[in-house]
Design an enzyme around this catalytic site. Structure first.
Site, PDB file in Angstrom:
ATOM      1  N   THR A  83       4.578  52.255  -3.642  1.00 42.06           N
ATOM      2  CA  THR A  83       3.592  52.613  -2.628  1.00 42.06           C
ATOM      3  C   THR A  83       4.355  52.995  -1.378  1.00 42.06           C
ATOM      4  O   THR A  83       5.408  52.412  -1.093  1.00 42.06           O
ATOM      5  CB  THR A  83       2.636  51.455  -2.332  1.00 42.06           C
ATOM      6  OG1 THR A  83       1.932  51.723  -1.105  1.00 42.06           O
ATOM      7  CG2 THR A  83       3.371  50.146  -2.163  1.00 42.06           C
ATOM      8  N   CYS A 196       1.196  59.101   0.281  1.00 43.06           N
ATOM      9  CA  CYS A 196       0.492  57.985  -0.337  1.00 43.06           C
ATOM     10  C   CYS A 196       0.481  58.287  -1.819  1.00 43.06           C
ATOM     11  O   CYS A 196       0.158  59.413  -2.220  1.00 43.06           O
ATOM     12  CB  CYS A 196      -0.928  57.850   0.215  1.00 43.06           C
ATOM     13  SG  CYS A 196      -1.916  56.626  -0.676  1.00 43.06           S
ATOM     14  N   THR A 197       0.842  57.315  -2.622  1.00 44.67           N
ATOM     15  CA  THR A 197       1.039  57.589  -4.047  1.00 44.67           C
ATOM     16  C   THR A 197      -0.254  57.908  -4.782  1.00 44.67           C
ATOM     17  O   THR A 197      -0.218  58.357  -5.929  1.00 44.67           O
ATOM     18  CB  THR A 197       1.757  56.406  -4.726  1.00 44.67           C
ATOM     19  OG1 THR A 197       1.074  55.186  -4.422  1.00 44.67           O
ATOM     20  CG2 THR A 197       3.195  56.313  -4.247  1.00 44.67           C
TER      21      THR A 197
END
Length: 229
Positions: A83, A196-197
């Site tokens: 993350t 942001c993953t």
């Protein structure tokens, strides 16, 4: 092959992408029935999100430090936090183990500089967009960073937590992201860091002509390089 240690679950939706990309990368490089050696410690994201909202980063650091120690004990040879936002406590996590921590911003910066990109737009949670822990890491490596306005950051942040982390993918949310990206492109951004993953679950390169840099993919590919180094 080296064993990769993943701290996941933030959210599990994007951690699943890490697992898939790493294994696909190992198979592509080695062929046959090869797959990655991975140790995964997956946390409860509800607990982490509550700590974030309470601004209790020390408690969240303790949680991730415990996860890192468990990965080291299980035989992992590196640590990866799956993350972007929780890289706010990456230095504290790295200090608690003897293993290298592969930092998502560092791996992203290397890809950007290799592509000749010197100015990017950064999308992510409000923490990632507004605080220095991520932007500074890119800027120290020669990449200028522009971010959305406060109101736009709220839109991006809320879609991440209220939709993407729940696997809720909406066309109207995609359009909101693309509208913001268009404005940032007009501010001189040569590319967009999907910091942001989960964002890669919503938008892809086929949605826009500006280059997108998916940090989940970049970070996971760095794990493949480490495993085979």
């Amino acid at each position: 092959m080296k064993t990769v240690g993943l701290i996941g679950g933030m959210s599990w939706e994007s951690t699943a992408s890490y697992y898939r990309i790493i294994n696909q990368g190992i198979k592509a490089r080695l062929g046959g029935l090869h797959s990655a050696k991975i140790v995964l410690n997956s946390v409860d994201f509800a607990e982490v999100e509550a700590m974030q909202q309470a601004d209790d980063w020390q408690l969240s650091a303790e949680l991730l430090k415990s996860s890192a120690r468990s990965l080291e004990a299980a035989g992992a040879q590196c640590i990866m936090i799956c993350t972007n936002t929780m890289h706010k406590v990456a230095d504290e996590v790295a200090a608690t183990v003897s293993l290298p921590l592969i930092h998502v911003a560092d791996t992203t910066a290397r890809v950007l500089t290799a592509k000749g990109v010197t100015k990017v737009a950064l999308l992510g949670t409000r923490f990632t967009m507004s605080e220095p822990f991520y932007k500074t890491r890119l800027e120290q490596r020669g990449v200028d960073v522009v971010v959305p306005t406060d109101d736009e950051q709220t839109v991006i942040h809320d879609i991440i937590y209220q939709q993407l982390c729940l696997g809720d993918i909406r066309e109207d949310s995609k359009q909101q992201y693309l509208d913001i990206i268009n404005l940032l492109q007009h501010q001189g951004a040569q590319g967009v860091v999907l910091g942001c993953t989960e964002i890669g679950l919503l938008i892809s390169q086929q949605d826009t002509d500006i280059p997108l840099f998916d940090t989940a993919e970049i970070h996971a590919n760095a794990a493949v390089e480490f495993a085979l180094s």
